[in-house]
Design a protein around this motif. Structure first.
Motif, PDB file in Angstrom:
ATOM      1  N   ILE A  30       0.838  -1.208   0.000  1.00 29.51           N
ATOM      2  CA  ILE A  30       0.000   0.000   0.000  1.00 29.51           C
ATOM      3  C   ILE A  30       0.866   1.249   0.000  1.00 29.51           C
ATOM      4  O   ILE A  30       0.619   2.195  -0.767  1.00 29.51           O
ATOM      5  CB  ILE A  30      -0.959  -0.007   1.201  1.00 29.51           C
ATOM      6  N   LEU A  31       1.886   1.281   0.828  1.00 31.11           N
ATOM      7  CA  LEU A  31       2.775   2.451   0.867  1.00 31.11           C
ATOM      8  C   LEU A  31       3.436   2.669  -0.490  1.00 31.11           C
ATOM      9  O   LEU A  31       3.556   3.815  -0.964  1.00 31.11           O
ATOM     10  CB  LEU A  31       3.825   2.274   1.960  1.00 31.11           C
ATOM     11  N   ASP A  32       3.858   1.595  -1.129  1.00 35.86           N
ATOM     12  CA  ASP A  32       4.470   1.717  -2.462  1.00 35.86           C
ATOM     13  C   ASP A  32       3.460   2.283  -3.465  1.00 35.86           C
ATOM     14  O   ASP A  32       3.802   3.150  -4.285  1.00 35.86           O
ATOM     15  CB  ASP A  32       4.961   0.360  -2.950  1.00 35.86           C
ATOM     16  N   GLN A  33       2.229   1.786  -3.418  1.00 38.16           N
ATOM     17  CA  GLN A  33       1.205   2.241  -4.356  1.00 38.16           C
ATOM     18  C   GLN A  33       0.853   3.705  -4.127  1.00 38.16           C
ATOM     19  O   GLN A  33       0.689   4.480  -5.086  1.00 38.16           O
ATOM     20  CB  GLN A  33      -0.031   1.355  -4.222  1.00 38.16           C
ATOM     21  N   VAL A  34       0.747   4.098  -2.867  1.00 36.10           N
ATOM     22  CA  VAL A  34       0.431   5.491  -2.541  1.00 36.10           C
ATOM     23  C   VAL A  34       1.548   6.417  -3.022  1.00 36.10           C
ATOM     24  O   VAL A  34       1.296   7.476  -3.612  1.00 36.10           O
ATOM     25  CB  VAL A  34       0.192   5.646  -1.026  1.00 36.10           C
ATOM     26  N   ALA A  35       2.788   6.022  -2.800  1.00 36.45           N
ATOM     27  CA  ALA A  35       3.920   6.849  -3.244  1.00 36.45           C
ATOM     28  C   ALA A  35       3.978   6.933  -4.766  1.00 36.45           C
ATOM     29  O   ALA A  35       4.178   8.018  -5.327  1.00 36.45           O
ATOM     30  CB  ALA A  35       5.217   6.283  -2.683  1.00 36.45           C
ATOM     31  N   ARG A  36       3.784   5.802  -5.453  1.00 41.76           N
ATOM     32  CA  ARG A  36       3.848   5.804  -6.918  1.00 41.76           C
ATOM     33  C   ARG A  36       2.746   6.664  -7.522  1.00 41.76           C
ATOM     34  O   ARG A  36       2.929   7.262  -8.584  1.00 41.76           O
ATOM     35  CB  ARG A  36       3.745   4.376  -7.457  1.00 41.76           C
TER      36      ARG A  36
END
Length: 302
Positions: A30-36
Motif C-alpha cells: 500500500i505504501l508503495d502504491q500510494v507513493a507511486r
C-alpha cells in the motif's frame, strides 16, 4: 500549502479486523502504491497496520511520505468510557509523533463512537432531532472534547473533529452544536457530510475558519437515497459502494478543490474511497482507483 494523502481504508483496511483477515492488503505494498500515485502522505489507519515506531518512520521516509493523521472514535458522552480510553489516546499520539512532518503536522482525528440506534438510521437526524443528544449529554461531550484537545495540545498536536455517519455528530445541526460548545478544529469529510444532509461548499463558507483537515470523498446521491428510503443501516452505505471515485458521484469535487485554494487552506487533504474488507473486487481495483483519484485532484490544481 495543500498536501494530498490517501488512507488504508481506500485499500480495504478498515479497522483492527485486519489482524484476522488472511487476505488483508500488505502495508508495504500500500505504501508503495500510494507513493507511486504521487501522494504526499497517508493516514495512519488501524494503529499497528503500517508499523510502529522506527519501522513506521523508516517505511514512510523511504517513500517520501508523511503521516496525515490518525482516526480515533471515543465514547464522548460516557465519562467512565472516556477514562478507559486514555491509553488509546496516548498511543495514537505516540504513533503520530513517530512520523509526523513538522511542516505538515498530522492531525489526531477524533470522532464520536457509532451507536446501534444511530447506525440503524443514517441521515435521519437531519430531520429528526429527537435522535440527538440531550443538553446534559452535550455538556458531557463538550467536557470530554475539551480534555482530548488539551491532551493533544500538550503533546504538540492540534486535533480535528470528524463528523461521521451513524454517530451523534452527523447532521449539520449537530456539527454546529459541537462547534458552539468547543474550540476543536473541524475535519470536513465531504462524504459523511452528505450522509448527514450537508453540503461541502456551504460547509466551507460557514465553517471555513474552523476547518483544519479535509477528508475528500465522492458519494453517489442515488445510492444514499435508496438506502435512506429503504431504512437501511450505515453499514449498507459502505456495502453498496456509495463512496466512489472522485468525479463519479455528486460531490462537486472541482468546486471544493477550487474553494480550498481560494480560501488559502493549508493542510492535508486525505482522499478516501472506503472499501470494506470483504469486497474483493473493489480491493483489487484500489491501486488503479487511487492513482486516478490523485490525477483528478492534480487536474484541479491540488
Amino acid at each position: 500549502m495543500i498536501r494530498v494523502a490517501n488512507a488504508p481504508c481506500s485499500y480495504g483496511v478498515f479497522d483492527e479486523s485486519f489482524d484476522r483477515d488472511p487476505d488483508a492488503a500488505d502495508p508495504v505494498a500500500i505504501l508503495d502504491q500510494v507513493a507511486r500515485a504521487g501522494y504526499d502522505g497517508i493516514d495512519l489507519g488501524p494503529r499497528r497496520f503500517l508499523g510502529e515506531g522506527v519501522v513506521l518512520r523508516r517505511r514512510l521516509k523511504r517513500r517520501g511520505l508523511s503521516l496525515a493523521g490518525g482516526y480515533l472514535e471515543l465514547p464522548l458522552d460516557d465519562p467512565v468510557g472516556m477514562a478507559a480510553c486514555a491509553p488509546a489516546i496516548e498511543a495514537l499520539l505516540d504513533a503520530l509523533g513517530s512520523a509526523s512532518d513538522p511542516d505538515a503536522p498530522a492531525r489526531p482525528t477524533v470522532a464520536a463512537c457509532a451507536t446501534p440506534a444511530r447506525g440503524a438510521r443514517p441521515g435521519r437526524a437531519a430531520v429528526d432531532r429527537s435522535l440527538g443528544w440531550d443538553s446534559a449529554a452535550w455538556k458531557r461531550v463538550a467536557g470530554a472534547v475539551g480534555e482530548v484537545v488539551a491532551r493533544c495540545r500538550a503533546r504538540g498536536f492540534e486535533p480535528t473533529f470528524h463528523p461521521h455517519g451513524g454517530t451523534h455528530v452527523e447532521a449539520v445541526w449537530e456539527i454546529e452544536r459541537l462547534l458552539e460548545l468547543t474550540d476543536i478544529g473541524l475535519c470536513l469529510d465531504t462524504g459523511h457530510l452528505a450522509v448527514g444532509g450537508g453540503d461541502a461548499l456551504t460547509a466551507l463558507r460557514d465553517w471555513g475558519e474552523r476547518i483544519n483537515h479535509v477528508h475528500l470523498k465522492d458519494v453517489r446521491a442515488d445510492v444514499l437515497g435508496c438506502i435512506f428510503d429503504a431504512g437501511l443501516s450505515m453499514a449498507e452505505v459502505w456495502r453498496h459502494g456509495a463512496f466512489c471515485e472522485l468525479g463519479a458521484g455528486d460531490v462537486p469535487v472541482a468546486a471544493v478543490a477550487g474553494a480550498l485554494v481560494d480560501v488559502g487552506y493549508r493542510g492535508w487533504v486525505v482522499v478516501e474511497q472506503d472499501v470494506l474488507p470483504q469486497d474483493a473486487r473493489r480491493r483489487a481495483a484500489a491501486p488503479r482507483a487511487q492513482a486516478a483519484n490523485r490525477s483528478v485532484l492534480a487536474s484541479y490544481g491540488i
